[in-house]
Design a protein around this motif. Structure first.
Motif, PDB file in Angstrom:
ATOM      1  N   VAL A 160      -6.594  10.420  -6.462  1.00 60.15           N
ATOM      2  CA  VAL A 160      -7.063   9.736  -5.246  1.00 60.15           C
ATOM      3  C   VAL A 160      -6.087   8.640  -4.838  1.00 60.15           C
ATOM      4  O   VAL A 160      -5.794   8.455  -3.646  1.00 60.15           O
ATOM      5  N   GLU A 161      -5.565   7.894  -5.823  1.00 58.31           N
ATOM      6  CA  GLU A 161      -4.602   6.840  -5.508  1.00 58.31           C
ATOM      7  C   GLU A 161      -3.315   7.417  -4.902  1.00 58.31           C
ATOM      8  O   GLU A 161      -2.710   6.796  -4.027  1.00 58.31           O
ATOM      9  N   ALA A 162      -2.910   8.605  -5.351  1.00 59.34           N
ATOM     10  CA  ALA A 162      -1.710   9.235  -4.790  1.00 59.34           C
ATOM     11  C   ALA A 162      -1.933   9.624  -3.335  1.00 59.34           C
ATOM     12  O   ALA A 162      -1.017   9.522  -2.507  1.00 59.34           O
ATOM     13  N   PHE A 163      -3.136  10.077  -3.015  1.00 57.66           N
ATOM     14  CA  PHE A 163      -3.435  10.436  -1.623  1.00 57.66           C
ATOM     15  C   PHE A 163      -3.429   9.212  -0.711  1.00 57.66           C
ATOM     16  O   PHE A 163      -3.259   9.347   0.507  1.00 57.66           O
ATOM     17  N   LYS A 164      -3.649   8.001  -1.253  1.00 53.03           N
ATOM     18  CA  LYS A 164      -3.676   6.797  -0.435  1.00 53.03           C
ATOM     19  C   LYS A 164      -2.278   6.324  -0.042  1.00 53.03           C
ATOM     20  O   LYS A 164      -2.149   5.411   0.780  1.00 53.03           O
ATOM     21  N   ASP A 165      -1.238   6.925  -0.609  1.00 52.54           N
ATOM     22  CA  ASP A 165       0.134   6.532  -0.281  1.00 52.54           C
ATOM     23  C   ASP A 165       0.442   6.899   1.176  1.00 52.54           C
ATOM     24  O   ASP A 165       0.109   7.993   1.644  1.00 52.54           O
ATOM     25  N   LEU A 166       1.059   5.973   1.904  1.00 53.16           N
ATOM     26  CA  LEU A 166       1.350   6.180   3.317  1.00 53.16           C
ATOM     27  C   LEU A 166       2.320   7.344   3.521  1.00 53.16           C
ATOM     28  O   LEU A 166       2.160   8.139   4.456  1.00 53.16           O
ATOM     29  N   THR A 167       3.318   7.469   2.653  1.00 49.56           N
ATOM     30  CA  THR A 167       4.285   8.574   2.783  1.00 49.56           C
ATOM     31  C   THR A 167       3.602   9.928   2.621  1.00 49.56           C
ATOM     32  O   THR A 167       3.886  10.871   3.368  1.00 49.56           O
ATOM     33  N   ILE A 168       2.698  10.020   1.659  1.00 52.17           N
ATOM     34  CA  ILE A 168       1.960  11.265   1.448  1.00 52.17           C
ATOM     35  C   ILE A 168       1.107  11.592   2.661  1.00 52.17           C
ATOM     36  O   ILE A 168       1.027  12.758   3.098  1.00 52.17           O
ATOM     37  N   ALA A 169       0.480  10.573   3.228  1.00 51.84           N
ATOM     38  CA  ALA A 169      -0.363  10.803   4.409  1.00 51.84           C
ATOM     39  C   ALA A 169       0.473  11.303   5.589  1.00 51.84           C
ATOM     40  O   ALA A 169       0.056  12.212   6.320  1.00 51.84           O
ATOM     41  N   ILE A 170       1.673  10.727   5.774  1.00 53.19           N
ATOM     42  CA  ILE A 170       2.545  11.173   6.872  1.00 53.19           C
ATOM     43  C   ILE A 170       3.003  12.612   6.641  1.00 53.19           C
ATOM     44  O   ILE A 170       3.013  13.441   7.573  1.00 53.19           O
ATOM     45  N   LEU A 171       3.364  12.950   5.394  1.00 46.79           N
ATOM     46  CA  LEU A 171       3.800  14.310   5.089  1.00 46.79           C
ATOM     47  C   LEU A 171       2.671  15.318   5.297  1.00 46.79           C
ATOM     48  O   LEU A 171       2.899  16.433   5.799  1.00 46.79           O
ATOM     49  N   LEU A 172       1.459  14.943   4.930  1.00 45.17           N
ATOM     50  CA  LEU A 172       0.315  15.844   5.150  1.00 45.17           C
ATOM     51  C   LEU A 172       0.073  16.052   6.640  1.00 45.17           C
ATOM     52  O   LEU A 172      -0.249  17.163   7.088  1.00 45.17           O
ATOM     53  N   GLY A 173       0.223  14.970   7.429  1.00 45.85           N
ATOM     54  CA  GLY A 173       0.060  15.115   8.871  1.00 45.85           C
ATOM     55  C   GLY A 173       1.130  16.025   9.473  1.00 45.85           C
ATOM     56  O   GLY A 173       0.829  16.884  10.320  1.00 45.85           O
ATOM     57  N   CYS A 174       2.377  15.850   9.039  1.00 45.32           N
ATOM     58  CA  CYS A 174       3.451  16.711   9.532  1.00 45.32           C
ATOM     59  C   CYS A 174       3.238  18.163   9.111  1.00 45.32           C
ATOM     60  O   CYS A 174       3.496  19.100   9.887  1.00 45.32           O
ATOM     61  N   ALA A 175       2.756  18.365   7.884  1.00 47.61           N
ATOM     62  CA  ALA A 175       2.489  19.722   7.420  1.00 47.61           C
ATOM     63  C   ALA A 175       1.389  20.382   8.242  1.00 47.61           C
ATOM     64  O   ALA A 175       1.474  21.568   8.587  1.00 47.61           O
TER      65      ALA A 175
END
Length: 255
Positions: free
Chosen positions: A149-164
């Motif tokens: 859950v903490e890894a999903f809160k990372d801003l970079t991960i959130a941006i990559l998921l949005g781009c995906a």
């Protein structure tokens, strides 16, 4: 009837008795004034406390609670854990003298101020049961799901998921589901791999930190038991132990 209540009732009766000779406008003003006066009178009477008559009762005046001494081992110890905690927290010499000084406290907890505790493992277990152990409740260990859950809160991960997600949507729209999911799907797979590796790495580091913390906090302390000096773990110190301190040592327990 009380005097003030009788006077108010007389005034209200006179106000409600509207003379017939008054004109309609004057009658309205008279009724409005009577309404205001009655309202204020009722409001003032409501503030007066009602005195209840005392009636004889057979109920005893004893308190609704019972004071219990939860120290079950009263044969060996003459002082309770709460009394010891109060003694330490107040740090009042007068309070210490009420227990007979250091000699009286040592006698109450069944120890010798020079020889320490006399007895083996049974005596130590009895003291831990009566007064508690020299440990504190630690927070529960964080699981793997917490770090995911903490890894999903990372801003970079959130941006990559949005781009995906955008890449997957546009790819399916332009090339169809059969060929359009390659770009977006590959980004999703890469992001999930990064999340998995990061969560597992943080989880293992946290477990290693907990192990090192347990080892580092398990300090060895010199105490006097059965008249001789010996080394025990800080977690094995009990009430009644005579602790030997040197310059620079940290006090291992409240005392």
């Amino acid at each position: 009837m009380p005097l003030h209540l009788h006077a108010n009732m007389v005034c209200i009766e006179r106000l409600l008795d509207v003379p017939a000779t008054l004109s309609k406008p004057n009658k309205r003003w008279h009724l409005a004034f009577a309404t205001i006066y009655c309202s204020r009178t009722i409001y003032s009477l409501a503030k007066i406390p009602v005195v209840q008559l005392k009636r004889p009762t057979n109920i005893s005046s004893s308190p609704s609670y019972t004071s219990l001494n939860i120290n079950l081992d009263s044969e060996h110890f003459k002082i309770h854990q709460s009394s010891l905690a109060e003694l330490v927290n107040k740090k009042d010499l007068h309070h210490v003298q009420n227990f007979g000084g250091t000699v009286g406290i040592a006698s109450a907890i069944g120890t010798d101020k020079d020889g320490g505790i006399y007895g083996g493992a049974e005596e130590i277990a009895r003291r831990q049961q009566a007064f508690g152990s020299n440990t504190y409740k630690k927070p529960p260990t964080k699981g793997l799901f917490y770090f995911v859950v903490e890894a999903f809160k990372d801003l970079t991960i959130a941006i990559l998921l949005g781009c995906a997600a955008l890449s997957l949507g546009f790819g399916i729209k332009e090339h169809g589901l059969k060929e359009g999911w390659y770009d977006g799907g590959s980004i999703f797979v890469a992001v999930f791999l990064v999340i998995a590796v990061s969560a597992i790495s943080n989880y293992r580091q946290n477990r290693q930190f907990d192990k090192l913390s347990k080892i580092s906090s398990n300090i060895k302390i010199d105490v006097v038991r059965s008249g001789r000096r010996q080394e025990v773990s800080i977690f094995e110190i009990v009430v009644g132990d005579v602790v030997c301190l040197k310059i620079g040592d940290q006090v291992p327990a409240a005392g």
